[in-house]
Structures are given as C-alpha cells and as structure tokens.
Design an enzyme around this catalytic site. Structure first.
Site: not given
Ligand SMILES: Cc1cc2nc3c(=O)[nH]c(=O)nc-3n(C[C@H](O)[C@H](O)[C@H](O)COP(=O)(O)OP(=O)(O)OC[C@H]3O[C@@H](n4cnc5c(N)ncnc54)[C@H](O)[C@@H]3O)c2cc1C
Length: 310
Positions: A135, A138-139
């Site tokens: 992701c 997300c990261d």
C-alpha cells in the site's frame, strides 16, 4: 446460540466491523460480531499507521486495533470466532451459516475486507513492514530520498508509482510484460516522469534483507533469462487485491472484481444486508474510510430494524 435471533450480525472484525459493532452495541441492538481469524483485520499486519487522525506521530497497527476492541467492550459487544459461509433471506429474519451451524439475525453488516495478492517469493513475508509493502498510500511517506520499486502493470501500480515519486529519489516500475495494462494517460505520465524507470519483461524472484530491512531484490529478465540484483529500500507490490466476498457470489450483487456493490448508504442488493469497508466497491480503501462506512452501515441497520428504510 441457534435459537437466539440477533438484531445485527457483523461479519469481520477489522476497523469497519468494530466501528459498526461500537455503534450498534451502544444503540443497545443485540449484536454479534464474527471474526474467522484474529481481531483487527489488515491493520494487524502494519507496523505504523501515520494517517489515521487523532494519533500525532503515528500508532502501531495492532495497538490501534486493541483500542478499537477495548472501546467496543465498553458497550458489551459480543464477539465470537467463526467463519461465515452462507446467507439466506427468510423474510422476517436471515440465516447465516457459520462453521456449518445456522445463526438467525434480522440484519447483517458485511465487513469481511480484502487481501492484497502476494508475489509468493522468498523473503517477501519476513520483510513485510520492513521495506515490503502492499500500500503506497499507507507507507509511501516512510521512503523519502531512497530508491524504491513498484511491482505490477495495471492502473494501481501506475498511480502508486507516480505517487511514490513525491518521496523517493527514484522509482523502478517492474513489470513482467513489455507493455502496461494501465490506461493511456497513466502510461504517458509514467513515460514522462524522470524519476521513474520501467523494467520491462522482468520479475522479482527474491527479496533480500538484513536486520534493518529490505536491502535489494533479485530480478530475472524473462526474455534474456539473465538474473541481476537491484539495491532497494522499498518494494511496493500492486498486483491485485482479493475482496473477501466469494461466499456471497450467488447471493448479493458483486462487481466483476468481486467487490460488493452498495449505494452511498452501504445498502447491498438484499434488504437488511449492508456492506462496509474494503469489501465494498469504493474509491479509497483506508482505515478512515472503513470506519466511516462502519458507522453508516450501523445507522442504516438501525433504521432498517425500526422500519424507517427498506
Ligand atoms: C500492510 C498494510 C498496511 C496498511 N496500512 C494502512 C495505513 O497505514 N493507513 C490506512 O488508513 N490503511 C492502511 N491499510 C489499509 C487498511 O488496513 C484497510 O483499508 C482496512 O483494514 C479495511 O478495514 P475492513 O474492516 O474493511 O477490512 P479488514 O481490515 O480486511 O478486516 C476484515 C476482517 O474480516 C475477517 N473475515 C473475512 N472473511 C470472513 C468470514 N467469511 N467470516 C468471518 N470473518 C471474516 C478477516 O479475517 C478480517 O479480520 C493497510 C493495509 C495493509 C494490508
């Protein structure tokens, strides 16, 4: 258990399910939450969540989900381990098959989530959260001024490659074919972005790391057969996501990729059955949106039980 008729059964104990459970148990609806594995869902596999509001500096995924569970316990949410396998509408109530047994309920909230597809290569599993991610939204921000790769060739891989150029010094887009499946406009943006280099006809055979995390990947060119090693700080895998709705394929309307189709109020094609979180078709799959969906689905279930909506 089989003689009880619940007001609401929630299937899945991730952020969407726990939020729905918080709302329905607080509203004094007789609620049962089913989870087939460990509570917390996908967030349990992430080390740090930096984009969920209320936690400046970020919070560990498992710690965040423990807080969700504790919050639900305050309102007495009943939780059992079990896997939902089937759903039948009997008019006044619905029957859910759970590990071969029937449970009755007047409404259902499906929050079974989704699972990113894995490459299945050596080193992948042990380096998740330490350089390997599924992701970029997300990261991606954890990878500033370092070289990263994204694996895949569809729209998601192309969009995530472009997103990663905001942080990384260089982004390799590694694709096993000689052309991308992504839409033309994304292909053009990839081609004109100086930070992105596409490695065509190439697969990742191994993720290599040490105590600090991912250090390189072993590549193979499918045309020449040659192997090489590419030093990397991050590898983002974008080769698909599987929504966990296969057991509902003949029961609810799903899209071609297997996501549950809902309206904006999380209503599915079956009256009294709502879907929330990553399992439903929507634009952004994140904890914040799963939580929002869970709240909407819970309120809609309450309205359905009160006869205010169909
Ligand atoms: C590695 C990783 C890192 C991430 N990092 C972030 C981040 O930093 N920030 C962010 O906002 N989002 C992040 N996400 C995305 C976020 O985790 C998801 O959007 C969110 O978890 C979706 O919540 P959900 O409740 O819809 O589903 P899930 O979290 O997938 O939970 C679904 C639950 O349902 C259970 N279940 C499935 N089928 C059944 C069944 N038949 N019967 C009973 N139970 C069932 C599953 O076991 C699971 O526990 C990340 C995802 C991953 C994979």
């Amino acid at each position: 258990m089989s003689e009880t008729i619940y007001d609401v059964i929630i299937i899945g104990g991730g952020p969407a399910g726990l939020t729905a459970g918080l709302y329905t148990s607080r509203a004094k609806l007789k609620t049962l939450l089913l989870e087939r594995m460990i509570m917390g869902g996908q967030v349990m596999t992430t080390t740090k969540v930096e984009n969920y509001p209320g936690f400046p500096g970020g919070i560990d995924g498992p710690e965040l989900m423990m807080k969700f569970q504790e919050h639900c316990q305050e309102f007495g949410l009943e939780v059992v381990t079990g896997e939902a396998e089937g759903l039948v509408d009997n008019g006044d109530y619905k029957s859910l098959t759970v590990d071969g047994k029937e449970i009755k309920t007047r409404s259902v909230i499906i929050t079974t989530g989704a699972e990113p597809s894995k490459l299945g290569i050596d080193g992948e599993a042990s380096l998740v959260g330490r350089g390997v991610s599924y992701c970029a939204t997300c990261d991606g921000a954890f990878f500033r001024d370092v070289e990263v790769a994204i694996i895949g060739g569809g729209d998601t891989a192309a969009e995530e490659a472009l997103f990663l150029t905001r942080f990384a010094s260089k982004v390799y887009l590694i694709h096993r074919r000689d052309e991308l499946r992504a839409t033309k406009i994304l292909q053009d943006r990839i081609a004109s972005n100086e930070k992105i280099e596409v490695l065509w006809d190439t697969v990742v055979e191994k993720a290599n790391g040490d105590n600090s995390g991912l250090t390189s990947v072993t590549l193979k060119n499918l045309k020449s057969g040659e192997s090489s090693e590419l030093p990397l700080a991050g590898m983002f895998i974008a080769i698909g996501v599987t929504p966990k709705a296969h057991f509902l394929a003949e029961i609810l309307e799903l899209d071609a990729d297997g996501y549950i189709l809902t309206d904006a109020e999380c209503r599915t094609s079956m009256p009294g059955v709502f879907a929330a979180g990553d399992v439903r078709k929507k634009i952004l799959k994140q904890i914040a949106t799963a939580v929002g969906d869970g709240a909407v689905a819970a309120i809609m279930a309450e309205k359905y039980l009160d006869g205010f909506v169909e």
